[in-house]
Enzyme design. Structure first.
Site, PDB file in Angstrom:
ATOM      1  CG  ASN A  64      -1.369   6.353 -12.154  1.00 38.95           C
ATOM      2  OD1 ASN A  64      -1.536   7.787 -12.172  1.00 38.95           O
ATOM      3  ND2 ASN A  64      -0.335   5.946 -11.702  1.00 38.95           N
ATOM      4  CB  SER A  85       6.270   6.926  -9.074  1.00 34.82           C
ATOM      5  OG  SER A  85       4.996   7.256  -9.504  1.00 34.82           O
ATOM      6  CB  CYS A 119      -1.050  -0.305   1.123  1.00 34.41           C
ATOM      7  SG  CYS A 119      -0.044  -0.060   2.867  1.00 34.41           S
ATOM      8  CG  HIS A 120       1.478   3.254  -2.995  1.00 35.19           C
ATOM      9  ND1 HIS A 120       2.663   2.620  -3.132  1.00 35.19           N
ATOM     10  CD2 HIS A 120       0.675   2.713  -3.467  1.00 35.19           C
ATOM     11  CE1 HIS A 120       2.534   1.953  -4.160  1.00 35.19           C
ATOM     12  NE2 HIS A 120       1.341   1.720  -4.520  1.00 35.19           N
ATOM     13  CG  HIS A 172       1.282  -5.313  -9.024  1.00 35.86           C
ATOM     14  ND1 HIS A 172       1.170  -5.227  -7.584  1.00 35.86           N
ATOM     15  CD2 HIS A 172       1.338  -3.883  -9.448  1.00 35.86           C
ATOM     16  CE1 HIS A 172       1.157  -4.068  -7.430  1.00 35.86           C
ATOM     17  NE2 HIS A 172       1.411  -3.290  -8.137  1.00 35.86           N
ATOM     18  NE  ARG A 184       1.260   2.806 -16.290  1.00 41.05           N
ATOM     19  CZ  ARG A 184       0.763   2.553 -15.154  1.00 41.05           C
ATOM     20  NH1 ARG A 184       0.954   3.732 -14.507  1.00 41.05           N
ATOM     21  NH2 ARG A 184       0.577   1.467 -14.591  1.00 41.05           N
ATOM     22  CE1 TYR A 206       3.686  -2.889 -11.500  1.00 41.77           C
ATOM     23  CE2 TYR A 206       3.917  -0.414 -11.063  1.00 41.77           C
ATOM     24  CZ  TYR A 206       3.176  -1.394 -11.423  1.00 41.77           C
ATOM     25  OH  TYR A 206       1.856  -1.259 -11.931  1.00 41.77           O
ATOM     26  CG  ASP A 220      -2.111  -0.776  -5.922  1.00 42.22           C
ATOM     27  OD1 ASP A 220      -0.783  -0.418  -5.534  1.00 42.22           O
ATOM     28  OD2 ASP A 220      -2.686  -0.690  -7.041  1.00 42.22           O
TER      29      ASP A 220
HETATM   30  O1  LIG Z   1       1.071   1.287  -7.066  1.00 40.55           O
HETATM   31  C1  LIG Z   1       1.127   0.423  -7.765  1.00 40.55           C
HETATM   32  O2  LIG Z   1       1.441  -0.699  -7.494  1.00 40.55           O
HETATM   33  C2  LIG Z   1       1.392   0.803  -9.392  1.00 40.55           C
HETATM   34  C3  LIG Z   1       1.260   2.078  -9.963  1.00 40.55           C
HETATM   35  C4  LIG Z   1       1.890   3.427  -9.211  1.00 40.55           C
HETATM   36  C5  LIG Z   1       3.027   3.149  -8.638  1.00 40.55           C
HETATM   37  O3  LIG Z   1       3.621   2.236  -8.674  1.00 40.55           O
HETATM   38  C6  LIG Z   1       3.767   4.335  -8.151  1.00 40.55           C
HETATM   39  O4  LIG Z   1       3.412   5.308  -8.542  1.00 40.55           O
HETATM   40  O5  LIG Z   1       5.049   4.289  -7.689  1.00 40.55           O
HETATM   41  C7  LIG Z   1       0.816   2.096 -10.945  1.00 40.55           C
HETATM   42  O6  LIG Z   1       0.691   0.903 -11.891  1.00 40.55           O
HETATM   43  O7  LIG Z   1       0.543   3.175 -11.678  1.00 40.55           O
END
Ligand SMILES: O=C(O)/C=C(\CC(=O)C(=O)O)C(=O)O
Length: 296
Positions: free
Chosen positions: A254, A77, A32-33, A181, A130, A157, A249
């Site tokens: 996004n 990110s 999670c973030h 994932h 992206r 990732y 997650d």
């Molecule tokens: O959070 C995730 O797992 C996937 C993300 C965002 C991400 O990884 C990030 O912003 O660092 C995605 O596919 O946009």
């Protein structure tokens, strides 16, 4: 989709359902973030999305509702290589969170030590174009070597179409690897489809490659109840049961046009891990081994 007057996007629901499935005691949400809060923890100038605040209080409220005891906060990110928001989430969690950082390749050993003291146990390498401007494999490899002394792992990732070019890089990493994932397979190809088969070959090559069996909402275009995801992923959980992790997650970066119901995501767990023993490994034993090894 919800965008506020400042153009900040909300990609998570404010009204998640309460899942019928109850995770076992001590369950860990291992992906999670947190976003901000922006007033204290500004987003990176290089951020590819500008989210609304999704701070630790909201994370903990959701966790309670879903029946989880601990969380692993993965640096997103949008915060670049400034891990302050992630460290804050860990600091206010009373020991119930650990984290995965994103670091500048030039980070000093002293700063790595500070991250460790703040609860960080891994570094994330994000290869999605992206989301990040560059992903220098040589520098990432250097970091992977430097974190070995801390007992950390790396989280990687990437998407399925880049798996082949990732193989030599992954083979050179000297610490355990966690793939986010499952490397984003096309789950509609089924359990023996090209993407899942290629991913299994990767897992078979090293016993210290783990994966997160996460994100049915991202991977299954048909949406809830994610039948194709379940069909493709259930055999993976059975076959690699000691190195799978699960996470919400949240706050689903996004995903603003396809916001998932977090309760619905939890309902997927007993479908991909149909026995109590598998659920305990997926939600408790495995993440504890990786993130709280001192309690193992
Ligand atoms: O959070 C995730 O797992 C996937 C993300 C965002 C991400 O990884 C990030 O912003 O660092 C995605 O596919 O946009």
């Amino acid at each position: 989709m919800s965008t506020d007057e400042n153009g900040r996007i909300r990609s998570w629901t404010l009204t998640p359902s309460t899942p019928r499935y109850s995770p076992p005691a001590g369950a860990v949400d291992a992906h999670c973030h947190v976003f901000g809060p922006m007033a204290r923890f500004p987003f990176s100038p290089k951020a590819k999305y500008l989210p609304q605040d999704a701070g630790p209080d909201a994370l903990f409220a959701l966790r309670e509702k879903l029946g989880f005891a601990r969380s692993v906060i993965v640096q997103a990110s949008c915060h670049g290589t400034d891990n302050a928001a992630t460290l804050n989430g860990i600091a206010v969690s009373g020991g119930t969170c650990r984290g995965v950082a994103v670091v500048d390749p030039a980070i000093s050993d002293a700063d790595l030590d500070m991250l460790h003291a703040g609860g960080i146990r891994g570094v994330r390498f994000n290869f999605l174009k992206r989301l990040v401007d560059d992903a220098p494999m040589d520098k990432f490899l250097d970091i992977a070597k430097r974190i070995e002394r801390l007992g950390w792992h790396v989280v990687v990732y990437f998407e399925a179409d880049s798996l082949d070019e990732m193989r030599p890089f992954l083979a050179a990493i000297p610490v355990p690897i966690v793939i986010d994932h499952m490397g984003r397979p096309d789950v509609t190809q089924g359990r023996e489809g090209a993407d899942m088969s290629a991913f299994r070959t990767l897992l078979d090559g090293r016993t210290d490659i783990w994966t997160k069996v996460t994100c049915p909402d991202r991977l299954d275009p048909a949406g809830a109840p994610y039948a194709d995801f379940v069909k493709a992923v259930r055999p993976l959980v059975a076959d690699y049961q000691d190195r799978v992790l699960w996470g919400t997650d949240w706050p689903h970066p996004n995903m603003e046009t396809r916001i998932p119901d977090d309760g619905g995501l939890v309902e997927v767990i007993p479908q991909i891990a149909p026995t109590a023993a598998l659920q305990h490994k997926l939600l408790v034993a495995n993440p504890m081994r990786l993130y709280w090894p001192e309690e193992d």
